[in-house]
Design a protein around this motif. Sequence first.
Motif, mmCIF file in Angstrom:
data_model
loop_
_atom_site.group_PDB
_atom_site.id
_atom_site.type_symbol
_atom_site.label_atom_id
_atom_site.label_comp_id
_atom_site.label_asym_id
_atom_site.label_seq_id
_atom_site.Cartn_x
_atom_site.Cartn_y
_atom_site.Cartn_z
ATOM 1 N N ILE A 60 -9.735 -1.196 -7.449
ATOM 2 C CA ILE A 60 -8.193 -0.367 -6.074
ATOM 3 C C ILE A 60 -7.998 0.497 -6.473
ATOM 4 O O ILE A 60 -8.149 1.659 -5.813
ATOM 5 N N ARG A 61 -7.621 0.540 -7.761
ATOM 6 C CA ARG A 61 -6.527 1.788 -8.470
ATOM 7 C C ARG A 61 -7.736 2.870 -8.702
ATOM 8 O O ARG A 61 -7.628 3.947 -8.833
ATOM 9 N N LYS A 62 -8.768 2.444 -9.792
ATOM 10 C CA LYS A 62 -9.252 3.378 -9.753
ATOM 11 C C LYS A 62 -10.315 4.288 -9.381
ATOM 12 O O LYS A 62 -10.940 4.815 -8.254
ATOM 13 N N ILE A 97 1.103 -1.056 -0.038
ATOM 14 C CA ILE A 97 0.038 -0.192 -0.331
ATOM 15 C C ILE A 97 1.124 1.115 0.204
ATOM 16 O O ILE A 97 1.667 1.477 0.599
ATOM 17 N N LYS A 98 0.650 2.236 -0.739
ATOM 18 C CA LYS A 98 1.926 2.969 -1.166
ATOM 19 C C LYS A 98 1.594 4.204 -0.553
ATOM 20 O O LYS A 98 1.094 4.193 0.203
ATOM 21 N N PRO A 99 3.138 5.017 -0.421
ATOM 22 C CA PRO A 99 2.350 6.410 0.966
ATOM 23 C C PRO A 99 1.468 7.046 0.315
ATOM 24 O O PRO A 99 0.558 7.301 1.460
ATOM 25 N N PHE A 140 -4.592 -10.584 -8.759
ATOM 26 C CA PHE A 140 -4.136 -9.300 -8.054
ATOM 27 C C PHE A 140 -4.183 -8.093 -9.057
ATOM 28 O O PHE A 140 -4.584 -7.441 -8.547
ATOM 29 N N ARG A 141 -3.682 -8.119 -9.987
ATOM 30 C CA ARG A 141 -3.459 -7.817 -10.706
ATOM 31 C C ARG A 141 -4.809 -6.499 -11.319
ATOM 32 O O ARG A 141 -5.142 -5.981 -11.557
ATOM 33 N N THR A 142 -6.053 -7.675 -11.222
ATOM 34 C CA THR A 142 -6.834 -7.691 -11.846
ATOM 35 C C THR A 142 -7.804 -6.756 -10.817
ATOM 36 O O THR A 142 -9.013 -5.478 -10.783
ATOM 37 N N ILE A 169 -0.850 8.491 -12.379
ATOM 38 C CA ILE A 169 -0.664 7.717 -12.557
ATOM 39 C C ILE A 169 1.136 6.883 -11.605
ATOM 40 O O ILE A 169 1.282 5.815 -11.425
ATOM 41 N N GLU A 170 1.918 7.612 -11.316
ATOM 42 C CA GLU A 170 3.083 7.506 -10.044
ATOM 43 C C GLU A 170 1.922 7.294 -8.896
ATOM 44 O O GLU A 170 2.519 6.201 -8.133
ATOM 45 N N ALA A 171 1.208 8.020 -8.066
ATOM 46 C CA ALA A 171 0.816 7.448 -7.179
ATOM 47 C C ALA A 171 -0.791 6.847 -6.996
ATOM 48 O O ALA A 171 -1.293 7.384 -7.019
ATOM 49 N N ASN A 172 -0.139 5.523 -7.244
ATOM 50 C CA ASN A 172 -1.474 5.040 -8.071
ATOM 51 C C ASN A 172 -1.828 3.863 -6.775
ATOM 52 O O ASN A 172 -2.376 2.471 -6.902
ATOM 53 N N ALA A 173 -1.704 3.931 -5.353
ATOM 54 C CA ALA A 173 -2.264 3.542 -4.453
ATOM 55 C C ALA A 173 -1.667 2.447 -4.421
ATOM 56 O O ALA A 173 -1.356 1.979 -2.877
ATOM 57 N N ALA A 221 -5.631 -1.626 -13.919
ATOM 58 C CA ALA A 221 -4.509 -0.771 -14.445
ATOM 59 C C ALA A 221 -3.390 0.639 -13.715
ATOM 60 O O ALA A 221 -3.698 0.943 -13.173
ATOM 61 N N THR A 222 -1.814 0.141 -14.121
ATOM 62 C CA THR A 222 -1.096 1.409 -13.233
ATOM 63 C C THR A 222 -1.546 2.898 -13.869
ATOM 64 O O THR A 222 -1.677 3.337 -12.921
ATOM 65 N N ASN A 223 -2.060 2.827 -14.662
ATOM 66 C CA ASN A 223 -2.776 4.855 -14.917
ATOM 67 C C ASN A 223 -3.783 4.493 -13.919
ATOM 68 O O ASN A 223 -5.313 3.950 -15.103
ATOM 69 N N VAL A 273 14.322 -3.055 -11.927
ATOM 70 C CA VAL A 273 14.501 -2.793 -13.012
ATOM 71 C C VAL A 273 13.513 -1.807 -14.037
ATOM 72 O O VAL A 273 13.789 -1.660 -15.543
ATOM 73 N N HIS A 274 13.723 -0.765 -13.298
ATOM 74 C CA HIS A 274 12.750 0.511 -13.739
ATOM 75 C C HIS A 274 14.191 1.382 -13.785
ATOM 76 O O HIS A 274 13.502 2.816 -13.882
ATOM 77 N N LYS A 275 15.125 1.363 -13.501
ATOM 78 C CA LYS A 275 16.040 2.059 -13.601
ATOM 79 C C LYS A 275 16.444 3.040 -15.029
ATOM 80 O O LYS A 275 16.739 4.363 -14.541
#
Length: 140
Positions: free
Chosen positions: A103-105, A10-12, A86-88, A111-115, A92-94, A53-55
């Motif tokens: 959950i993201r919706k 659970i992101k910041p 879980f991805r479902t 797109i960054e602060a995506n929960a 989507a990322t955005n 991986v995103h470097k």
Amino acid sequence: MAGNRTFTMIKPDAFAAGNSGAILKMIEEAGFKIVAMKATQLSSELAGKFYAVHKERPFYADLCKYMSSGPIIAAILEKDNAVEDFRTLIGATNPANAAEGTIRKIFATSIEANAVHGSDSDENAEIEGNFYFNQYERVK
Ligand code: GDP
């Protein structure tokens, strides 16, 4: 055969907004069992390792700054077909492209602060779970 564990954070943004409880409720109601869980805060160095991986991506520096900007909850989750289901559940990322009811919706603000984070493969679920938890910190 698909594995039965995935890893989430659970992101910041979601933690700071007080949405951790509501998100964990959705996760449990979707049939995921919590195998390990902790509240913690990443240093920017550790965030950099987690997202190594995103470097090369243009948003890497911002992502490390954001992911170390406040507390998070890290957890290992168990369910049949865990990674894909879980991805479902998270969408989507955005969040603009995330399906209704995900959950993201519901909780993401950009797109960054995506929960939430969700592993994208069984292999990464294992690596990411081991990044945060040792064997004594997991339900047997
Ligand atoms: P995920 O698997 O859906 O989390 O997406 P990715 O693995 O592609 O990206 C990892 C994380 O980086 C995302 O969850 C976002 O927090 C962030 N991110 C992805 N794409 C972008 C972008 O274009 N801009 C910014 N600022 N952050 C992004």
